[in-house]
Scaffold this motif. Structure first.
Motif, PDB file in Angstrom:
ATOM      1  N   VAL A  49       4.319 -41.733 -17.966  1.00 16.98           N
ATOM      2  CA  VAL A  49       3.644 -40.463 -17.690  1.00 16.98           C
ATOM      3  C   VAL A  49       3.890 -39.449 -18.810  1.00 16.98           C
ATOM      4  N   THR A  50       5.137 -39.341 -19.234  1.00 15.67           N
ATOM      5  CA  THR A  50       5.493 -38.360 -20.270  1.00 15.67           C
ATOM      6  C   THR A  50       4.781 -38.654 -21.589  1.00 15.67           C
ATOM      7  N   PHE A  51       4.899 -39.888 -22.060  1.00 14.05           N
ATOM      8  CA  PHE A  51       4.296 -40.233 -23.345  1.00 14.05           C
ATOM      9  C   PHE A  51       2.770 -40.132 -23.293  1.00 14.05           C
ATOM     10  N   THR A  52       2.175 -40.614 -22.216  1.00 11.86           N
ATOM     11  CA  THR A  52       0.713 -40.593 -22.106  1.00 11.86           C
ATOM     12  C   THR A  52       0.179 -39.167 -22.129  1.00 11.86           C
ATOM     13  N   ILE A  53       0.787 -38.291 -21.342  1.00 11.12           N
ATOM     14  CA  ILE A  53       0.309 -36.903 -21.268  1.00 11.12           C
ATOM     15  C   ILE A  53       0.480 -36.193 -22.609  1.00 11.12           C
ATOM     16  N   ILE A  54       1.650 -36.327 -23.208  1.00 14.53           N
ATOM     17  CA  ILE A  54       1.916 -35.624 -24.471  1.00 14.53           C
ATOM     18  C   ILE A  54       0.985 -36.110 -25.579  1.00 14.53           C
ATOM     19  N   ILE A  55       0.849 -37.433 -25.713  1.00 13.13           N
ATOM     20  CA  ILE A  55       0.026 -37.985 -26.802  1.00 13.13           C
ATOM     21  C   ILE A  55      -1.443 -37.629 -26.605  1.00 13.13           C
ATOM     22  N   LEU A  56      -1.966 -37.860 -25.396  1.00 11.13           N
ATOM     23  CA  LEU A  56      -3.396 -37.645 -25.170  1.00 11.13           C
ATOM     24  C   LEU A  56      -3.752 -36.157 -25.273  1.00 11.13           C
ATOM     25  N   TYR A  57      -2.924 -35.308 -24.671  1.00 10.52           N
ATOM     26  CA  TYR A  57      -3.201 -33.868 -24.693  1.00 10.52           C
ATOM     27  C   TYR A  57      -3.249 -33.335 -26.123  1.00 10.52           C
ATOM     28  N   ASN A  58      -2.238 -33.655 -26.921  1.00  3.69           N
ATOM     29  CA  ASN A  58      -2.174 -33.129 -28.283  1.00  3.69           C
ATOM     30  C   ASN A  58      -3.256 -33.717 -29.187  1.00  3.69           C
ATOM     31  N   TRP A  59      -3.534 -34.992 -29.014  1.00  5.67           N
ATOM     32  CA  TRP A  59      -4.585 -35.645 -29.813  1.00  5.67           C
ATOM     33  C   TRP A  59      -5.950 -35.018 -29.485  1.00  5.67           C
ATOM     34  N   ALA A  60      -6.216 -34.839 -28.191  1.00  6.21           N
ATOM     35  CA  ALA A  60      -7.499 -34.260 -27.782  1.00  6.21           C
ATOM     36  C   ALA A  60      -7.644 -32.820 -28.277  1.00  6.21           C
ATOM     37  N   LYS A  61      -6.556 -32.058 -28.207  1.00  4.60           N
ATOM     38  CA  LYS A  61      -6.588 -30.669 -28.685  1.00  4.60           C
ATOM     39  C   LYS A  61      -6.913 -30.631 -30.188  1.00  4.60           C
ATOM     40  N   LYS A  62      -6.285 -31.521 -30.957  1.00  5.95           N
ATOM     41  CA  LYS A  62      -6.535 -31.559 -32.402  1.00  5.95           C
ATOM     42  C   LYS A  62      -7.980 -31.948 -32.715  1.00  5.95           C
TER      43      LYS A  62
END
Length: 328
Positions: free
Chosen positions: A98-111
């Motif tokens: 959950v932690t890795f998925t949320i952090i990676i996807l959120y930041n990648w999508a924002k960029k």
């Protein structure tokens, strides 16, 4: 007029939810799940002349209040002692996924230029438990209905795709049936997806996958609180206006019903009935969301976010695969 709007919206979303439940029992639609089918039916209903005009305020109420009520009742499905009996390994892996998925996807999508609300909804839906997580996080970030629907659509597409992929590649993964069940629960997006994949190996593996999946569901409440706090803090710093931290009381209700189901012997029949009611109510909320979809926005932004969510789902798969292989 508002009472009529609610009555019309109630009847239409109830019909969509009931149809969604029974259509999801068909072989080809099982993997999609009742809630997503209800959403699709709601999207179709909006094209009937006069429906949107006569149900707007009722639809807004149902999509908001009913989703909270449904999630609270859904807590009865979560037996905390069953999760605890499986030991800390499953919960540890759930936290990592959950932690890795949320952090990676959120930041990648924002960029990539995706707005933060849609990025967070898609990240939480991918990391936690699909549509239910998206609906639970939406109030915390004050997401628009278009964002919620787009996130659900992406989760539906990817969850279905990865369910098929995992079943097809199982013979080449070198996993025991139990390890595959754990991996399915840790990596697939909806409970329906995990059950469908694990079901290819029998009912015992379905139980293993469900426990792993519910370990992720358990994290919905703390994630909602954290996301709400961070969203509040960011926007408070950007504005001089005083704001209150949003407390997701319905998430506390979710944990309370889970605690009740764990400590009181309510009988399996009653728990099954409560679970059915929860999914019926959530199906109504999903149909209400579907009735407000802006299709132009849906297609325009979806083509940019879908590849990112796919890539992160691949990363989630490898985390879950390694965890299942090493720890179980």
């Amino acid at each position: 007029m508002k009472n009529k709007s609610f009555l019309y919206a109630f009847i239409i979303t109830l019909i969509c939810s009931i149809l969604g439940k029974y259509l999801s029992m068909l072989p080809l639609l099982k993997v999609i799940g009742a809630m997503v089918i209800s959403l699709l039916l709601g999207m179709a209903v909006q094209f009937i002349p006069g429906v949107k005009e006569n149900t707007s305020s009722g639809v807004a109420f149902i999509s908001n209040k009913f989703l909270r009520l449904g999630i609270i009742i859904l807590g009865f499905k979560l037996n905390l002692s069953t999760l605890a009996a499986e030991g800390p390994k499953t919960l540890l892996m759930a936290v990592i996924v959950v932690t890795f998925t949320i952090i990676i996807l959120y930041n990648w999508a924002k960029k990539a230029g995706i707005n933060e609300e849609l990025a967070m909804l898609t990240a939480c839906g991918t990391g936690i438990c699909g549509a239910a997580a998206i609906m639970g996080i939406s109030p915390q970030v004050k997401a628009k209905s278009d964002d919620s629907v787009l996130a659900v659509a992406i989760i539906c597409i990817l969850g279905t795709l990865f369910t098929v992929i995992e079943v097809l590649i199982y013979p080449f993964l070198g996993l025991t049936p139990k390890q595959f069940g754990v991996m399915s629960g840790l990596t697939l997006h909806e409970i329906a997806h995990a059950v469908a994949a694990a079901g290819s190996l029998g009912p015992d593996i379905v139980e293993v996958a469900t426990i792993a999946k519910l370990s992720r569901v358990l994290l919905l409440a703390p994630v909602a609180i954290i996301v709400g706090y961070l969203h509040h803090r960011k926007h408070k710093l950007e504005s001089d206006m005083p704001k209150k931290v949003p407390i997701p009381w319905f998430m506390l209700g979710f944990l309370l019903t889970a605690f009740i189901a764990t400590t009181i012997d309510m009988g399996q029949d009653l728990l099954n009935n409560l679970s059915s009611i929860a999914f019926l109510i959530l199906g109504m909320a999903m149909a209400a969301l579907g009735m407000n979809v802006n299709f132009e926005v849906l297609f325009e932004r979806g083509k940019k976010l879908l590849p990112i969510a796919f890539a992160v789902s691949v990363i989630t798969f490898f985390i879950g695969f390694l965890g299942a292989k090493i720890l179980f």
